[in-house]
Enzyme design. Structure first.
Site, short mmCIF file in Angstrom:
data_model
loop_
_atom_site.label_atom_id
_atom_site.label_comp_id
_atom_site.label_asym_id
_atom_site.label_seq_id
_atom_site.Cartn_x
_atom_site.Cartn_y
_atom_site.Cartn_z
N CYS A 71 0.87 -1.17 0.00
CA CYS A 71 0.00 0.00 0.00
C CYS A 71 0.91 1.22 0.00
O CYS A 71 1.71 1.40 0.92
CB CYS A 71 -0.86 -0.03 1.27
SG CYS A 71 -1.87 1.43 1.51
N CYS A 181 -0.80 3.63 -6.61
CA CYS A 181 -1.68 3.03 -5.61
C CYS A 181 -1.89 1.59 -6.06
O CYS A 181 -2.13 1.33 -7.25
CB CYS A 181 -3.02 3.76 -5.56
SG CYS A 181 -4.31 2.89 -4.62
N1 DGL Z 1 -3.93 0.49 -2.07
C1 DGL Z 1 -3.55 1.62 -1.32
C2 DGL Z 1 -2.40 2.39 -1.86
O1 DGL Z 1 -1.58 1.82 -2.52
C3 DGL Z 1 -4.56 2.34 -0.51
C4 DGL Z 1 -5.72 2.96 -1.18
C5 DGL Z 1 -6.64 3.53 -0.14
O2 DGL Z 1 -6.99 2.81 0.79
O3 DGL Z 1 -6.99 4.71 -0.27
O4 DGL Z 1 -2.25 3.56 -1.63
#
Ligand code: DGL
Length: 255
Positions: A71, A181
């Protein structure tokens, strides 16, 4: 066989898991989706760090020897604190601005990420270091995380939501777009369709393969992997319903 813990705010981190498992098919994996608190994108650094700490404790209690923060938002908010507090290697996400800056022909790169990532000093430092002379256009992929969590990956609505965030980057001449993301790679087919409709030869960069190489390197350095044989084992955990996680997992397994 090493035990690798992976976590994300939701199921998006499976895009990273997919690459890690492709490179290291014989390890044991525990994936945690914090979907009760998803999205992380607009949450405070303190909140995300608190969740990251709790999840890390859980993964270690289940035997994790290395943790991948799949993440970007949680990496930016919490990786420094986790490295101070826990005696275990962490691999985080890094928006791929460096390869994008090296590869652009138009001199304009786009970065799609959450609001939390785009304002974090971790991202801003990397951007300023590697993009001298390059124009960087940033945009939040508004609604992208929700589309992935609801498994709405191909509809007309998805196309409209994706187009609304992608067009501003294309309009400013970006020929290389960083997926900052981990949810976004699941929307790549729609992004490619939208991009093809307005400009030719747009390249999207997903840092997941680089993360997989980093995990492999650490396992080797620690002398705990990668294993060359053995049945892989994957445990899927979620702080709310595990339905999306299981369905998206089945999808990547069938690719
Ligand atoms: N998948 C996540 C990232 O890479 C988080 C997205 C989220 O929860 O806003 O930032």
């Amino acid at each position: 066989m090493a035990t690798i813990g992976i976590f994300d705010s939701g199921s998006g981190g499976l895009s990273v898991f997919r690459e890690i498992r492709r490179a290291m098919p014989h390890e044991r994996y525990i994936y945690y989706s914090d979907n009760a608190n998803c999205p992380y994108g607009e949450k405070s650094r303190e909140f995300i760090t608190g969740r990251a700490r709790e999840i890390t404790r859980l993964l270690i209690s289940k035997g994790a020897q290395l943790i991948v923060i799949a993440c970007n938002t949680a990496t930016a908010a919490a990786i420094a604190t986790l490295r101070q507090e826990f005696d275990i290697p962490f691999v985080g996400m890094e928006p791929a601005v460096k390869p994008a800056a090296l590869g652009t022909r138009s001199g304009v790169i786009g970065v799609l990420a959450t609001a939390g990532t785009l304002k974090a000093s971790k991202y801003l430092d990397t951007r300023d270091r590697f993009t001298e002379g390059i124009k960087v256009v940033e945009h939040v992929g508004s609604g992208f995380v929700e589309l992935v969590e609801s498994l709405d990956l191909h509809s007309e609505h998805t196309r409209e939501v994706v187009s609304a965030s992608l067009q501003p980057l294309l309009a400013q001449g970006a020929d290389t777009i960083v997926l900052g993301c981990t949810h976004y790679p699941f929307l790549l087919p729609v992004m490619e369709e939208v991009a093809a409709g307005s400009s030719a030869g747009i390249r999207f960069i997903d840092p997941a393969p680089a993360v997989a190489r980093q995990v492999s390197k650490i396992l080797q350095e620690k002398g705990i992997g990668p294993a060359t044989e053995g049945r892989p084992d994957v445990e899927l955990l979620a702080s709310a319903s595990a339905d999306t996680l299981q369905r998206l997992f089945s999808l990547i397994c069938s690719e």
